[in-house]
Design a protein around this motif. Structure first.
Motif, PDB file in Angstrom:
ATOM      1  N   SER A 140       0.847  -1.190   0.000  1.00 20.63           N
ATOM      2  CA  SER A 140       0.000   0.000   0.000  1.00 20.63           C
ATOM      3  C   SER A 140       0.877   1.232   0.000  1.00 20.63           C
ATOM      4  O   SER A 140       2.030   1.206   0.439  1.00 20.63           O
ATOM      5  CB  SER A 140      -0.937   0.015   1.211  1.00 20.63           C
ATOM      6  OG  SER A 140      -0.199   0.050   2.411  1.00 20.63           O
ATOM      7  N   ARG A 180      -4.902   8.093   4.701  1.00 21.08           N
ATOM      8  CA  ARG A 180      -5.616   7.355   3.649  1.00 21.08           C
ATOM      9  C   ARG A 180      -4.590   6.652   2.778  1.00 21.08           C
ATOM     10  O   ARG A 180      -3.719   7.289   2.207  1.00 21.08           O
ATOM     11  CB  ARG A 180      -6.479   8.315   2.817  1.00 21.08           C
ATOM     12  CG  ARG A 180      -7.196   7.669   1.635  1.00 21.08           C
ATOM     13  CD  ARG A 180      -8.077   8.692   0.953  1.00 21.08           C
ATOM     14  NE  ARG A 180      -8.698   8.177  -0.252  1.00 21.08           N
ATOM     15  CZ  ARG A 180      -8.187   8.293  -1.468  1.00 21.08           C
ATOM     16  NH1 ARG A 180      -7.029   8.914  -1.633  1.00 21.08           N
ATOM     17  NH2 ARG A 180      -8.804   7.803  -2.517  1.00 21.08           N
ATOM     18  N   LEU A 212      -9.829   1.761  11.960  1.00 19.10           N
ATOM     19  CA  LEU A 212      -9.578   1.240  10.615  1.00 19.10           C
ATOM     20  C   LEU A 212     -10.877   1.162   9.826  1.00 19.10           C
ATOM     21  O   LEU A 212     -11.878   0.617  10.289  1.00 19.10           O
ATOM     22  CB  LEU A 212      -8.929  -0.147  10.700  1.00 19.10           C
ATOM     23  CG  LEU A 212      -8.617  -0.818   9.365  1.00 19.10           C
ATOM     24  CD1 LEU A 212      -7.594  -0.020   8.581  1.00 19.10           C
ATOM     25  CD2 LEU A 212      -8.141  -2.246   9.583  1.00 19.10           C
ATOM     26  N   ARG A 213     -10.870   1.726   8.620  1.00 21.41           N
ATOM     27  CA  ARG A 213     -12.006   1.675   7.701  1.00 21.41           C
ATOM     28  C   ARG A 213     -11.471   1.261   6.331  1.00 21.41           C
ATOM     29  O   ARG A 213     -10.389   1.671   5.920  1.00 21.41           O
ATOM     30  CB  ARG A 213     -12.708   3.036   7.578  1.00 21.41           C
ATOM     31  CG  ARG A 213     -13.254   3.566   8.895  1.00 21.41           C
ATOM     32  CD  ARG A 213     -14.431   2.748   9.395  1.00 21.41           C
ATOM     33  NE  ARG A 213     -15.002   3.325  10.586  1.00 21.41           N
ATOM     34  CZ  ARG A 213     -14.615   3.025  11.828  1.00 21.41           C
ATOM     35  NH1 ARG A 213     -13.617   2.162  12.012  1.00 21.41           N
ATOM     36  NH2 ARG A 213     -15.181   3.590  12.865  1.00 21.41           N
ATOM     37  N   ALA A 214     -12.220   0.448   5.614  1.00 17.92           N
ATOM     38  CA  ALA A 214     -11.803  -0.026   4.293  1.00 17.92           C
ATOM     39  C   ALA A 214     -13.006  -0.039   3.373  1.00 17.92           C
ATOM     40  O   ALA A 214     -14.123  -0.372   3.791  1.00 17.92           O
ATOM     41  CB  ALA A 214     -11.184  -1.427   4.387  1.00 17.92           C
ATOM     42  N   ALA A 227     -12.713  -6.380   8.516  1.00 14.36           N
ATOM     43  CA  ALA A 227     -11.447  -5.643   8.537  1.00 14.36           C
ATOM     44  C   ALA A 227     -10.958  -5.583   9.970  1.00 14.36           C
ATOM     45  O   ALA A 227     -11.692  -5.153  10.860  1.00 14.36           O
ATOM     46  CB  ALA A 227     -11.616  -4.235   7.963  1.00 14.36           C
ATOM     47  N   ALA A 246      -3.430  -4.868   7.708  1.00 12.20           N
ATOM     48  CA  ALA A 246      -4.886  -4.834   7.752  1.00 12.20           C
ATOM     49  C   ALA A 246      -5.399  -6.114   7.084  1.00 12.20           C
ATOM     50  O   ALA A 246      -5.170  -6.322   5.890  1.00 12.20           O
ATOM     51  CB  ALA A 246      -5.431  -3.598   7.051  1.00 12.20           C
ATOM     52  N   LEU A 261      -8.257  -8.151   5.591  1.00  9.88           N
ATOM     53  CA  LEU A 261      -9.548  -7.865   4.989  1.00  9.88           C
ATOM     54  C   LEU A 261     -10.125  -9.141   4.401  1.00  9.88           C
ATOM     55  O   LEU A 261      -9.392 -10.034   3.958  1.00  9.88           O
ATOM     56  CB  LEU A 261      -9.423  -6.802   3.896  1.00  9.88           C
ATOM     57  CG  LEU A 261      -8.694  -5.506   4.252  1.00  9.88           C
ATOM     58  CD1 LEU A 261      -8.628  -4.594   3.045  1.00  9.88           C
ATOM     59  CD2 LEU A 261      -9.387  -4.805   5.408  1.00  9.88           C
ATOM     60  N   LEU A 281      -7.937   2.461   2.424  1.00  8.24           N
ATOM     61  CA  LEU A 281      -7.887   2.249   3.861  1.00  8.24           C
ATOM     62  C   LEU A 281      -7.719   3.584   4.562  1.00  8.24           C
ATOM     63  O   LEU A 281      -6.894   4.413   4.166  1.00  8.24           O
ATOM     64  CB  LEU A 281      -6.732   1.321   4.250  1.00  8.24           C
ATOM     65  CG  LEU A 281      -6.975  -0.184   4.190  1.00  8.24           C
ATOM     66  CD1 LEU A 281      -7.102  -0.650   2.747  1.00  8.24           C
ATOM     67  CD2 LEU A 281      -5.859  -0.942   4.896  1.00  8.24           C
ATOM     68  N   GLU A 282      -8.509   3.791   5.582  1.00  5.36           N
ATOM     69  CA  GLU A 282      -8.413   4.980   6.418  1.00  5.36           C
ATOM     70  C   GLU A 282      -8.217   4.550   7.862  1.00  5.36           C
ATOM     71  O   GLU A 282      -8.834   3.592   8.320  1.00  5.36           O
ATOM     72  CB  GLU A 282      -9.672   5.856   6.309  1.00  5.36           C
ATOM     73  CG  GLU A 282      -9.752   6.696   5.054  1.00  5.36           C
ATOM     74  CD  GLU A 282     -10.895   7.686   5.101  1.00  5.36           C
ATOM     75  OE1 GLU A 282     -10.989   8.511   4.186  1.00  5.36           O
ATOM     76  OE2 GLU A 282     -11.693   7.612   6.056  1.00  5.36           O
ATOM     77  N   TYR A 283      -7.358   5.281   8.568  1.00  7.11           N
ATOM     78  CA  TYR A 283      -7.098   4.985   9.961  1.00  7.11           C
ATOM     79  C   TYR A 283      -6.606   6.253  10.646  1.00  7.11           C
ATOM     80  O   TYR A 283      -6.051   7.151  10.017  1.00  7.11           O
ATOM     81  CB  TYR A 283      -6.057   3.861  10.111  1.00  7.11           C
ATOM     82  CG  TYR A 283      -4.786   4.095   9.347  1.00  7.11           C
ATOM     83  CD1 TYR A 283      -3.720   4.794   9.900  1.00  7.11           C
ATOM     84  CD2 TYR A 283      -4.648   3.619   8.048  1.00  7.11           C
ATOM     85  CE1 TYR A 283      -2.560   5.012   9.200  1.00  7.11           C
ATOM     86  CE2 TYR A 283      -3.481   3.838   7.333  1.00  7.11           C
ATOM     87  CZ  TYR A 283      -2.447   4.532   7.914  1.00  7.11           C
ATOM     88  OH  TYR A 283      -1.289   4.756   7.209  1.00  7.11           O
TER      89      TYR A 283
END
Length: 698
Positions: free
Chosen positions: A11, A26, A53-55, A68, A194, A196, A210-212
């Protein structure tokens, strides 16, 4: 899921939004997923918040992320991995310890040699007196002096070497502390991934976002103002001083700056209705199920086999109760051991325990370790509304049994909570994170699922070092954005990508250019100081506020000074002081005449006259504002009559608020011109209102 069963995707960090404290990063990843849809995205920092963590999928319609979570992989570092700063620090630490030991040895030798002195042999009573061997005494003194001289020279050399090594060690420690935290640790290389799970991937290539959130990032605004004299506009460049120690270097990322608090709550409040009566709304099913009855019987053979091999773990207390259904069986209350056979449980309470509960065992007393013992419902209670009661053990007795009637000293049973189904927490409903406790667990935990939340000291240390950035000293005249933004939040997006290393020091980032209206005005208050000050009147015509911070003012391509820019709301107008204007002179003279008036001379008249002269010695026309003051009174009998062409300014708000009695002259002066202002006022005071011995002339 293991590391071999999932594909590994790299990433790249694409953008970062820096808040008042903390940041949201991001990342983008691309690849083809395995048939089972499991993917491991690498490159995440060690200090990230696992709960943030968001995906989501960007470029594959029909593909979605179903799970996730964050996992940490650790492995020993190779011998060839470069770590010059830490290696130099460790080498100098060893040299410092060796130099300090050498210095201490010299000190001990000096003390030993200094303690050498002649000792005469003991003389018996019948022995005659002996002559003193002066030559031996002198030889010993010479030996001690010669030896001490050499040792002191070596001590001076050792102390000098120790000071040099200490200086080098201090420099290396400071360099190591300021180094980027993106580098791995000394001996173990950790990698945060991460994990997933994708649904509906097929053979298409998937792009993920991905956001964290990470702690350890702060920013303060700064400005650079350039204008030319005579122009009505200027260039105001918004810059930001950003410091971060998040554990990853921000290289070539898009930077956005926000004044909001990253830790504030974002969930909406939910107002529930209050219902009166037996009919209540059915709770939303959560998918939770009670543990099966008779769960403790699974470990009877394990307990009967005796204690296992000795371990380093601390033994459980002998009197600790073990939860078994509706009651407790004390392992040590009757003199038995915790590893021996468990005695049969007590009989069930009257009215509790149905025929489906063998040997009087009710449901499990704990719900994933966080609930209270749940008993079988009594007759007449619906199945969906089970009463719950607390569990407490005293003297090895069953917790659900009430004390005997003859025992007056026994405490009363705890009050039962409100009836209803158990309410597991969010951690207890995260089934993928639940761990099955083994047979060695005590306190009713074995054989049940509990949230696996071990304390990670490494991650805690990373977060502690990251949050230390908030204690950095601010640049000169800088104001934190949360203090200057007030009740509103703003966001500023940088026009170009930037590089910010994770070293915990301030780095300047250019955000963009803001069009502002400018005009130069000159202000003087000659009654306080006979000096004319130059000011810039800024007007914000944009839809974003300008936060308070330092501004570097450049006039005609020449740096003038660094001033403090106040917070400027959209559409607002504020002044920025530029210091004294030496090319404009001001002179003020006053005259006071005291007299009486009235039929019986019962009114004192104080006639004040003010004369102000201005001289413009600049090569351009200027606009000068002269401020004077007129006394104010709250007595209706005291009258103040003004005789001048000045005007009363608007009251204004905040720092621009004028004091009561302020009067203003405004005049446009051509180059080399002069101007004069004459004003005055009369104060009429009745004799009864006059102060005896008071100063009425000022």
């Amino acid at each position: 899921m293991t590391a071999q069963s999932a594909q590994r995707w790299g990433s790249t960090l694409d953008s970062v939004v820096v808040y008042a404290q903390g940041a949201v990063c991001r990342r983008l990843a691309r690849g083809s997923a395995a048939p089972d849809g499991r993917v491991r995205v690498t490159g995440l920092p060690r200090s990230l918040d696992p709960g943030s963590l968001r995906a989501r999928v960007l470029s594959a319609p029909g593909v979605r992320v179903t799970e996730a979570r964050v996992e940490v992989e650790a492995e020993p570092r190779g011998t060839g991995t470069p770590d010059e700063s830490r290696r130099e620090f460790e080498r100098l630490s060893d040299e410092y310890a060796a130099a300090q030991g050498h210095r201490d040895r010299q000190l001990s030798l000096i003390e030993e040699v200094r303690a050498l002195h002649p000792v005469a042999p003991a003389r018996r009573r019948e022995d005659p007196y002996r002559s003193t061997p002066v030559d031996a005494w002198l030889e010993l003194a010479d030996f001690v002096d010669e030896r001490l001289t050499g040792l002191r020279n070596r001590l001076a050399e050792a102390e000098e070497a120790l000071r040099n090594v200490e200086h080098d060690l201090t420099v290396a420690a400071d360099r190591l502390d300021r180094a980027t935290t993106d580098a791995p640790s000394a001996h173990v290389e950790t990698e945060v991934c991460a994990v997933l799970v994708l649904d509906g991937t097929g053979d298409a290539e998937v792009e993920l976002e991905l956001e964290y959130g990470v702690p350890g990032a702060v920013w303060v605004p700064a400005y650079r103002l350039a204008y030319r004299q005579g122009d009505g506009s200027g260039r105001l460049v918004l810059r930001a001083s950003v410091a971060q120690r998040t554990g990853e270097d921000w290289t070539g990322v898009r930077i956005a700056l926000a004044t909001a608090d990253l830790r504030r709550r974002t969930d909406l409040p939910r107002l529930r209705s209050i219902r009166i009566g037996r009919s209540q709304p059915v709770p939303t099913p959560s998918g939770w199920r009670e543990p099966p009855a008779g769960l403790v019987d699974l470990f009877s053979g394990y307990d009967a086999a005796g204690p296992g091999p000795a371990t380093t773990a601390a033994p459980a207390p002998s009197a600790a109760p073990v939860a078994v259904g509706a009651g407790f069986a004390s392992a040590g209350a009757a003199g038995g051991s915790a590893s021996g056979p468990v005695p049969p449980p007590p009989p069930p309470l009257p009215g509790y325990g149905g025929p489906s509960a063998p040997q009087g065992f009710g449901p499990a007393p704990e719900v994933f370790g966080g609930g209270t013992p749940a008993l079988a419902p009594p007759a007449g209670v619906p199945q969906g509304r089970r009463p719950r009661t607390g569990s407490r053990s005293f003297a090895g007795a069953p917790a659900a049994m009430a004390p005997a009637a003859s025992d007056r000293s026994a405490p009363p049973p705890p009050p039962a909570p409100a009836a209803g189904p158990p309410q597991p927490s969010g951690a207890e409903l995260d089934y993928a994170a639940l761990v099955l406790c083994g047979p060695d667990e005590q306190g009713g935990r074995r054989g049940r699922l509990f949230p696996d939340s071990p304390f990670d000291p490494v991650a805690a240390e990373y977060r502690r070092r990251a949050e230390a950035v908030a204690a950095l000293s601010l640049p000169g005249q800088a104001v934190r954005p949360r203090e200057s933004a007030g009740s509103f939040d703003h966001r500023f997006d940088a026009t170009a990508r930037a590089d910010i290393p994770s070293d915990g020091t301030w780095h300047t980032v250019t955000v963009g250019e803001i069009p502002v209206g400018l005009r130069t005005e000159y202000l003087c208050v000659p009654s306080v100081e006979q000096t004319v000050f130059a000011t810039l009147v800024l007007s914000n015509a944009t839809d974003q506020a300008l936060l308070a911070g330092p501004v570097e003012v450049t006039v005609d391509d020449d740096f003038l000074l660094t001033a403090a820019l106040p917070t400027l709301a959209p559409g607002g107008v504020r002044r920025v002081g530029l210091g004294p204007a030496e090319g404009i002179r001001v002179t003020r003279r006053t005259n006071l005449h005291e007299s009486t008036s009235g039929l019986r001379n019962n009114t004192t008249v104080l006639d004040h006259r003010v004369h102000v002269e201005l001289a413009n010695r600049l090569a351009r026309p200027v606009t000068v504002e002269v401020r004077e003051r007129v006394p104010v009174t709250s007595e209706p009998d005291v009258r103040i009559e003004e005789r001048a062409d000045w005007t009363a300014p608007d009251e204004g708000t905040g720092p621009d608020r004028h004091a009561p009695g302020t009067r203003v002259w405004r005049r446009d002066l051509p180059a080399g011109a002069t101007a004069a202002f004459d004003g005055g006022y009369e104060i009429r005071i009745p004799t009864g209102k006059a102060l005896a011995g008071g100063n009425r002339r000022s």
